[in-house]
Design an enzyme around this catalytic site. Structure first.
Site, PDB file in Angstrom:
ATOM      1  N   GLU A 177      11.290  -8.085  -9.815  1.00 52.44           N
ATOM      2  CA  GLU A 177      10.237  -7.093  -9.542  1.00 52.44           C
ATOM      3  C   GLU A 177      10.842  -5.924  -8.765  1.00 52.44           C
ATOM      4  O   GLU A 177      10.452  -4.781  -8.939  1.00 52.44           O
ATOM      5  CB  GLU A 177       9.112  -7.740  -8.724  1.00 52.44           C
ATOM      6  CG  GLU A 177       8.024  -6.744  -8.349  1.00 52.44           C
ATOM      7  CD  GLU A 177       6.828  -7.383  -7.660  1.00 52.44           C
ATOM      8  OE1 GLU A 177       6.441  -8.507  -8.045  1.00 52.44           O
ATOM      9  OE2 GLU A 177       6.283  -6.736  -6.743  1.00 52.44           O
ATOM     10  N   ARG A 200       3.341  -4.640 -12.718  1.00 50.76           N
ATOM     11  CA  ARG A 200       4.410  -4.089 -11.879  1.00 50.76           C
ATOM     12  C   ARG A 200       5.309  -3.074 -12.588  1.00 50.76           C
ATOM     13  O   ARG A 200       6.549  -3.123 -12.470  1.00 50.76           O
ATOM     14  CB  ARG A 200       5.290  -5.213 -11.307  1.00 50.76           C
ATOM     15  CG  ARG A 200       4.570  -6.140 -10.388  1.00 50.76           C
ATOM     16  CD  ARG A 200       3.980  -5.425  -9.171  1.00 50.76           C
ATOM     17  NE  ARG A 200       3.108  -6.314  -8.472  1.00 50.76           N
ATOM     18  CZ  ARG A 200       1.784  -6.366  -8.708  1.00 50.76           C
ATOM     19  NH1 ARG A 200       1.206  -5.539  -9.548  1.00 50.76           N
ATOM     20  NH2 ARG A 200       1.030  -7.213  -8.062  1.00 50.76           N
ATOM     21  N   SER A 246       7.694  -9.864  -3.112  1.00 48.57           N
ATOM     22  CA  SER A 246       8.110 -10.741  -4.214  1.00 48.57           C
ATOM     23  C   SER A 246       9.338 -10.165  -4.889  1.00 48.57           C
ATOM     24  O   SER A 246       9.323  -9.015  -5.329  1.00 48.57           O
ATOM     25  CB  SER A 246       6.986 -10.866  -5.243  1.00 48.57           C
ATOM     26  OG  SER A 246       5.870 -11.464  -4.641  1.00 48.57           O
TER      27      SER A 246
HETATM   28  C1  LIG Z   1       5.481  -8.052   2.743  1.00 51.33           C
HETATM   29  C2  LIG Z   1       5.325  -7.361   1.417  1.00 51.33           C
HETATM   30  C3  LIG Z   1       4.203  -7.612   0.620  1.00 51.33           C
HETATM   31  C4  LIG Z   1       4.046  -6.974  -0.607  1.00 51.33           C
HETATM   32  N1  LIG Z   1       2.940  -7.246  -1.360  1.00 51.33           N
HETATM   33  C5  LIG Z   1       2.776  -6.623  -2.538  1.00 51.33           C
HETATM   34  C6  LIG Z   1       1.617  -6.861  -3.341  1.00 51.33           C
HETATM   35  O1  LIG Z   1       0.723  -7.625  -2.967  1.00 51.33           O
HETATM   36  N2  LIG Z   1       1.499  -6.217  -4.520  1.00 51.33           N
HETATM   37  C7  LIG Z   1       2.471  -5.344  -4.965  1.00 51.33           C
HETATM   38  O2  LIG Z   1       2.304  -4.774  -6.040  1.00 51.33           O
HETATM   39  N3  LIG Z   1       3.572  -5.091  -4.233  1.00 51.33           N
HETATM   40  C8  LIG Z   1       3.757  -5.701  -3.045  1.00 51.33           C
HETATM   41  N4  LIG Z   1       4.878  -5.442  -2.302  1.00 51.33           N
HETATM   42  C9  LIG Z   1       5.910  -4.512  -2.820  1.00 51.33           C
HETATM   43  C10 LIG Z   1       5.748  -3.046  -2.331  1.00 51.33           C
HETATM   44  O3  LIG Z   1       4.951  -3.002  -1.178  1.00 51.33           O
HETATM   45  C11 LIG Z   1       5.147  -2.144  -3.410  1.00 51.33           C
HETATM   46  O4  LIG Z   1       5.944  -2.150  -4.582  1.00 51.33           O
HETATM   47  C12 LIG Z   1       5.009  -0.692  -2.956  1.00 51.33           C
HETATM   48  O5  LIG Z   1       4.317   0.026  -3.927  1.00 51.33           O
HETATM   49  C13 LIG Z   1       6.357  -0.013  -2.705  1.00 51.33           C
HETATM   50  O6  LIG Z   1       6.109   1.274  -2.196  1.00 51.33           O
HETATM   51  P1  LIG Z   1       7.289   2.131  -1.552  1.00 51.33           P
HETATM   52  O7  LIG Z   1       6.749   3.460  -1.209  1.00 51.33           O
HETATM   53  O8  LIG Z   1       7.944   1.386  -0.444  1.00 51.33           O
HETATM   54  O9  LIG Z   1       8.279   2.272  -2.778  1.00 51.33           O
HETATM   55  P2  LIG Z   1       9.870   2.144  -2.754  1.00 51.33           P
HETATM   56  O10 LIG Z   1      10.248   0.726  -2.533  1.00 51.33           O
HETATM   57  O11 LIG Z   1      10.452   3.146  -1.847  1.00 51.33           O
HETATM   58  O12 LIG Z   1      10.183   2.528  -4.270  1.00 51.33           O
HETATM   59  C14 LIG Z   1       9.784   1.688  -5.336  1.00 51.33           C
HETATM   60  C15 LIG Z   1       9.941   2.457  -6.645  1.00 51.33           C
HETATM   61  O13 LIG Z   1       8.993   3.526  -6.651  1.00 51.33           O
HETATM   62  C16 LIG Z   1       9.653   4.770  -6.857  1.00 51.33           C
HETATM   63  N5  LIG Z   1       8.949   5.820  -6.124  1.00 51.33           N
HETATM   64  C17 LIG Z   1       8.583   5.844  -4.819  1.00 51.33           C
HETATM   65  N6  LIG Z   1       7.916   6.991  -4.551  1.00 51.33           N
HETATM   66  C18 LIG Z   1       7.864   7.684  -5.718  1.00 51.33           C
HETATM   67  C19 LIG Z   1       7.300   8.948  -6.096  1.00 51.33           C
HETATM   68  N7  LIG Z   1       6.677   9.746  -5.222  1.00 51.33           N
HETATM   69  N8  LIG Z   1       7.443   9.342  -7.378  1.00 51.33           N
HETATM   70  C20 LIG Z   1       8.071   8.564  -8.292  1.00 51.33           C
HETATM   71  N9  LIG Z   1       8.620   7.368  -8.000  1.00 51.33           N
HETATM   72  C21 LIG Z   1       8.506   6.944  -6.718  1.00 51.33           C
HETATM   73  C22 LIG Z   1      11.069   4.542  -6.323  1.00 51.33           C
HETATM   74  O14 LIG Z   1      11.972   5.485  -6.856  1.00 51.33           O
HETATM   75  C23 LIG Z   1      11.321   3.117  -6.780  1.00 51.33           C
HETATM   76  O15 LIG Z   1      11.670   3.095  -8.144  1.00 51.33           O
HETATM   77  C24 LIG Z   1       5.048  -6.068  -1.057  1.00 51.33           C
HETATM   78  C25 LIG Z   1       6.161  -5.794  -0.249  1.00 51.33           C
HETATM   79  C26 LIG Z   1       6.300  -6.425   0.976  1.00 51.33           C
HETATM   80  C27 LIG Z   1       7.493  -6.091   1.829  1.00 51.33           C
END
Ligand SMILES: Cc1cc2nc3c(=O)[nH]c(=O)nc-3n(C[C@H](O)[C@H](O)[C@H](O)COP(=O)(O)OP(=O)(O)OC[C@H]3O[C@@H](n4cnc5c(N)ncnc54)[C@H](O)[C@@H]3O)c2cc1C
Length: 297
Positions: free
Chosen positions: A279, A158, A207
């Site tokens: 996380e 992560r 998580s």
């Molecule tokens: C129901 C549920 C289930 C999930 N299951 C999992 C799982 O199985 N495995 C897992 O790993 N995660 C899981 N997650 C967490 C989440 O889905 C992941 O971390 C996902 O990658 C977040 O993507 P996001 O675009 O929403 O990022 P955001 O939440 O918007 O951002 C997260 C981080 O990424 C950075 N970021 C976003 N876009 C960019 C970019 N273009 N360049 C640089 N930095 C960037 C942001 O600045 C921030 O620091 C889950 C979440 C939920 C709600």
């Protein structure tokens, strides 16, 4: 174009958080370069789908960018899939599944964008997306773009080691053709397991705590052990279904979530000696609060 005082809560999965002092969408590399130049050196936060971010009630305290347009697409090549960092993970994963491309079941039922997945090294407990990433390109605040390989970002559980100011633009995944039936099965069983055990019907950020290093107990077991499953502060509750998820039952504030996190971490530390590490990412919180949450050392 930067807009002032833009509400962010509805742009996050948790539906929590105060407004951004400045907010913009970038639809192309040129537009992104211009937007970054306009804030000249001020730290900028990139928001994907907010599936892993808690924004403070006062707002993130920094300009916030989202990617759209040319960053939202993906393309299937002979043995790979190329994606924009603003593409939804679910869309890329569905393509892989439909076209019999192997390996992407690790992102099945993971909400968010591919940029967020790269930054978080999203995936399963055993494997993150960087295990499948051939390269990714990122832009720095001065407008330069660099192509990064796995070895440049030292992926870990992560997270990756990369300048927080680098904005991912696009990347390419290793996705060779495989046995379509086996691939379909891998995706289905991962999806079913996640839907069965995790929370998809209420606003959450997945998580909240990382699992301690194996062979330590998983985070949800520790939370259970200290009696925090179901605990409620304001509109936020530690899910009855999955103790490592915090849900917004309606009207939750960031402070409600922080109160639950601080108490959970304190109790787990006192009762087991294990210091949980979050996380989720925190935007707009004081250093002292971040220290209490274990988000900074
Ligand atoms: C129901 C549920 C289930 C999930 N299951 C999992 C799982 O199985 N495995 C897992 O790993 N995660 C899981 N997650 C967490 C989440 O889905 C992941 O971390 C996902 O990658 C977040 O993507 P996001 O675009 O929403 O990022 P955001 O939440 O918007 O951002 C997260 C981080 O990424 C950075 N970021 C976003 N876009 C960019 C970019 N273009 N360049 C640089 N930095 C960037 C942001 O600045 C921030 O620091 C889950 C979440 C939920 C709600």
């Amino acid at each position: 174009m930067w807009m002032r005082d833009v509400p962010l809560a509805d742009l996050t999965r948790w539906k929590i958080g105060g407004p951004a002092p400045a907010y913009a969408k970038a639809g192309s590399e040129e537009e992104l370069r211009t937007l970054l130049a306009q804030v000249s050196g001020e730290p900028v936060l990139v928001l994907g789908r907010g599936a892993n971010v808690l924004i403070s009630d006062a707002g993130p305290g920094a300009p916030v960018l989202q990617l759209e347009g040319e960053f939202a697409g993906h393309e299937v090549l002979e043995q790979t899939i190329r994606f924009g960092a603003g593409a939804q993970i679910s869309t890329v994963v569905q393509t892989a599944r439909r076209m019999g491309r192997s390996g992407l079941w690790i992102l099945e039922a993971v909400p968010g964008t591919m940029g967020g997945a790269l930054r978080m090294n999203a995936g399963t407990a055993e494997e993150g997306v960087w295990g499948r990433t051939l390269w990714a390109e990122a832009m720095w605040p001065d407008g330069t773009v660099k192509r990064l390989a796995r070895g440049d970002v030292s992926p870990r559980y992560r997270g990756i080691d990369l300048d927080p100011q680098a904005v991912f633009l696009r990347g390419e995944l290793d996705a060779p053709s495989g046995d379509p039936e086996r691939i379909e099965q891998e995706h289905l069983s991962r999806r079913e397991a996640k839907l069965r055990a995790q929370v998809y019907d209420l606003p959450t950020c997945g998580s909240t705590w990382k699992n301690p290093e194996p062979p330590g107990p998983s985070a949800w077991r520790l939370i259970d052990r200290v009696g925090m499953r179901g605990a409620r502060r304001g509109g936020a509750q530690i899910s009855e279904k999955h103790a490592n998820f915090i849900v917004n039952l309606g009207g939750a504030r960031a402070q409600d979530v922080v109160d639950l996190l601080v108490e959970t971490r304190r109790r787990v530390l006192e009762e087991t000696g294990i210091a949980l590490e979050p996380e989720i990412q925190f935007w707009g919180f004081e250093e002292e609060v971040l220290r209490e949450l274990g988000a900074v050392r």
